[in-house]
Enzyme design. Sequence first.
Site, mmCIF file in Angstrom:
data_model
loop_
_atom_site.group_PDB
_atom_site.id
_atom_site.type_symbol
_atom_site.label_atom_id
_atom_site.label_comp_id
_atom_site.label_asym_id
_atom_site.label_seq_id
_atom_site.Cartn_x
_atom_site.Cartn_y
_atom_site.Cartn_z
ATOM 1 N NE ARG A 253 -0.350 12.086 7.405
ATOM 2 C CZ ARG A 253 0.137 13.272 7.651
ATOM 3 N NH1 ARG A 253 -0.612 14.214 8.145
ATOM 4 N NH2 ARG A 253 1.394 13.538 7.399
ATOM 5 C CB CYS B 46 -4.678 11.536 11.839
ATOM 6 S SG CYS B 46 -4.298 9.815 11.571
ATOM 7 N NE ARG C 161 -7.245 4.049 5.384
ATOM 8 C CZ ARG C 161 -6.339 4.598 6.169
ATOM 9 N NH1 ARG C 161 -6.577 4.773 7.438
ATOM 10 N NH2 ARG C 161 -5.184 5.019 5.689
ATOM 11 N NE ARG D 147 0.102 10.161 10.306
ATOM 12 C CZ ARG D 147 -0.274 9.032 9.703
ATOM 13 N NH1 ARG D 147 -1.432 8.498 9.981
ATOM 14 N NH2 ARG D 147 0.506 8.474 8.807
ATOM 15 N N PRO D 148 1.192 16.711 11.198
ATOM 16 C CG PRO D 148 2.725 18.194 12.142
ATOM 17 C CD PRO D 148 2.060 16.869 12.362
ATOM 18 C CB VAL D 149 1.510 18.314 5.602
ATOM 19 C CG1 VAL D 149 0.834 16.956 5.635
ATOM 20 C CG2 VAL D 149 0.478 19.426 5.585
ATOM 21 C CG ASP D 150 5.683 20.963 9.837
ATOM 22 O OD1 ASP D 150 5.093 19.857 9.952
ATOM 23 O OD2 ASP D 150 6.755 21.209 10.396
ATOM 24 C CD GLN D 151 9.677 19.541 8.573
ATOM 25 O OE1 GLN D 151 10.766 19.699 7.982
ATOM 26 N NE2 GLN D 151 9.283 20.346 9.532
ATOM 27 C CE LYS E 83 -1.875 1.696 3.951
ATOM 28 N NZ LYS E 83 -1.577 3.128 4.100
ATOM 29 C CG ASN E 84 2.399 2.768 3.559
ATOM 30 O OD1 ASN E 84 1.217 3.030 3.346
ATOM 31 N ND2 ASN E 84 2.912 2.669 4.781
ATOM 32 C CG ASP F 208 2.849 1.565 9.477
ATOM 33 O OD1 ASP F 208 2.409 2.401 10.293
ATOM 34 O OD2 ASP F 208 2.977 1.813 8.258
HETATM 35 C C1 UD1 Z 1 4.066 7.042 6.461
HETATM 36 C C2 UD1 Z 1 3.264 5.805 6.218
HETATM 37 C C3 UD1 Z 1 2.668 5.299 7.526
HETATM 38 C C4 UD1 Z 1 3.765 5.123 8.578
HETATM 39 C C5 UD1 Z 1 4.604 6.392 8.694
HETATM 40 C C6 UD1 Z 1 5.807 6.216 9.599
HETATM 41 C C7 UD1 Z 1 2.487 6.104 3.950
HETATM 42 C C8 UD1 Z 1 1.343 6.356 3.034
HETATM 43 N N1 UD1 Z 1 2.218 6.103 5.262
HETATM 44 O O1 UD1 Z 1 3.169 8.033 6.953
HETATM 45 O O2 UD1 Z 1 2.036 4.037 7.272
HETATM 46 O O3 UD1 Z 1 3.175 4.847 9.829
HETATM 47 O O4 UD1 Z 1 5.089 6.792 7.406
HETATM 48 O O5 UD1 Z 1 6.618 5.182 9.153
HETATM 49 O O6 UD1 Z 1 3.585 5.854 3.512
HETATM 50 N N2 UD1 Z 1 5.716 14.995 10.643
HETATM 51 C C9 UD1 Z 1 5.679 16.356 10.895
HETATM 52 N N3 UD1 Z 1 5.602 17.220 9.832
HETATM 53 C C10 UD1 Z 1 5.555 16.793 8.537
HETATM 54 C C11 UD1 Z 1 5.607 15.399 8.292
HETATM 55 C C12 UD1 Z 1 5.685 14.522 9.362
HETATM 56 O O7 UD1 Z 1 5.708 16.786 12.050
HETATM 57 O O8 UD1 Z 1 5.474 17.617 7.621
HETATM 58 C C13 UD1 Z 1 5.827 14.034 11.779
HETATM 59 C C14 UD1 Z 1 4.595 13.149 11.940
HETATM 60 O O9 UD1 Z 1 3.611 13.794 12.712
HETATM 61 C C15 UD1 Z 1 5.172 11.934 12.610
HETATM 62 C C16 UD1 Z 1 6.571 11.820 11.982
HETATM 63 O O10 UD1 Z 1 6.866 13.110 11.470
HETATM 64 O O11 UD1 Z 1 5.308 12.129 13.994
HETATM 65 C C17 UD1 Z 1 6.694 10.802 10.868
HETATM 66 O O12 UD1 Z 1 5.626 10.982 9.961
HETATM 67 P P1 UD1 Z 1 5.728 10.595 8.415
HETATM 68 O O13 UD1 Z 1 6.931 9.761 8.159
HETATM 69 O O14 UD1 Z 1 5.554 11.819 7.605
HETATM 70 O O15 UD1 Z 1 4.433 9.681 8.237
HETATM 71 P P2 UD1 Z 1 3.592 9.567 6.937
HETATM 72 O O16 UD1 Z 1 4.487 9.804 5.770
HETATM 73 O O17 UD1 Z 1 2.345 10.326 7.055
#
Ligand code: UD1
Length: 417
Positions: free
Chosen positions: A93, A117, A397, A122-126, A22-23, A305
Amino acid sequence: MDKLAIQGGVALSGEIAVSGAKNAALPILCAALLTTGTLEFSNLPRLRDVATLLKLLAQMGVRIGAEEGDRQTLDASGLNNPIAPYDLVKTMRASILVLGPLLARHGEAKVSLPGGCAIGARPVDQHIKGLQAMGAEIAVEQGYIHARAKRLKGARICTDMVTVTGTENLMMAASLAEGETIIENAAREPEVVDLANCLVSMGARVSGAGTDIIRVQGVEKLRGAAHAIMPDRIETGTYLCAAAATGGKVRLLNTSAAYLDTVVDKLMDAGCDIRLTRDSITLNAPPRLKSVSLRTAPYPAFPTDMQAQFMAINAVADGVATIRETIFENRFMHVAELQRLGADIQIEGNNAIVRGVANLQGATVMATDLRASASLVVAALAAQGETVIDRIYHLDRGYENMEAKLANLGAKARRQA
Ligand code: UD1
């Protein structure tokens, strides 16, 4: 809402094939947005998340070929509507993965913020910070990320933390940018490598995927390509846990232990005998497992996971285990449900102390997120009597044909409407 009723206490035995990851599938499908050429995918898992993403891509003007088993073609030459609306993004997401490719090819994207979530903020600031470093103008207004750029420019980006989809988004965007992009502190997950391999087949110049520094030399155009999605290491790990918890013996095909070192090591520490070939894993479990402590961290460490599924096997193991979650701050939602089955678990901050009990007892429980649901399935298979898991849409899912696969392994599991 569908429920899954499981009659526990049957040792799993037999063999099943693992589906595509999936990922890996989600970012790789989004890569189709980067080209007017046709992408031909194989080993694509038919999951609810994949269906959601295909619906989202179709709304954007991507032509989705006929569904042919695990094969699928995508043609984004007609891309005309670079919008990811809230009603789709809120259910998945990973929809944020359209942001980088849309911006790079189309020059504009409007993507709903993913919102809350169950497993943390789980922000997307990065993602946003990285695209801004590449010259994108980004405004967050009315719950949407509105991004614009004439042509993105290569940049040196160092993310504050390791982010999987963040790395993937930036790698896709950089592939069509002008000049070189260097992503530091990049995620090293195998799914990032699978995406990089697909991008390279499309003509992208990506190197270093699988290490923490990825270099991308932007090109003007990408072309169509064919790509087979890698096997799902989390699905693999989940069935291994299910077999382990029931004292079973199973053989998983169409998979590889290459990306599962830490999980396989922990299962061996728990007393399982594991045999590997290039594309199969055979697990033979002892009558009672030994407890195994673990700490989640980015790849190659133990995957978050798989944390919930290991909580379930520790619940019936001999001994006391400490499970430390370091990626998501609220990823112990399954604990309260495992306790309903009789598990002895105590939470202290981001540690869970699991004292193994001789037997779990069936009960009605509620699935709260994808991997939490998987842990309830593992626990239910090991429990005495019947467990009914409510809200199994979470399982749909991320697990293809779960009831059929469980049935092939001899489990008594049936879906109730
Ligand atoms: C992906 C996987 C998910 C897995 C996770 C961690 C997919 C579709 N999903 O989720 O199954 O559990 O990796 O291995 O591949 N963070 C921030 N800001 C950002 C981005 C991330 O603060 O802009 C934080 C998140 O809140 C979290 C950490 O960074 O605490 C890691 O998150 P991230 O690796 O981004 O997870 P996903 O990519 O959403």
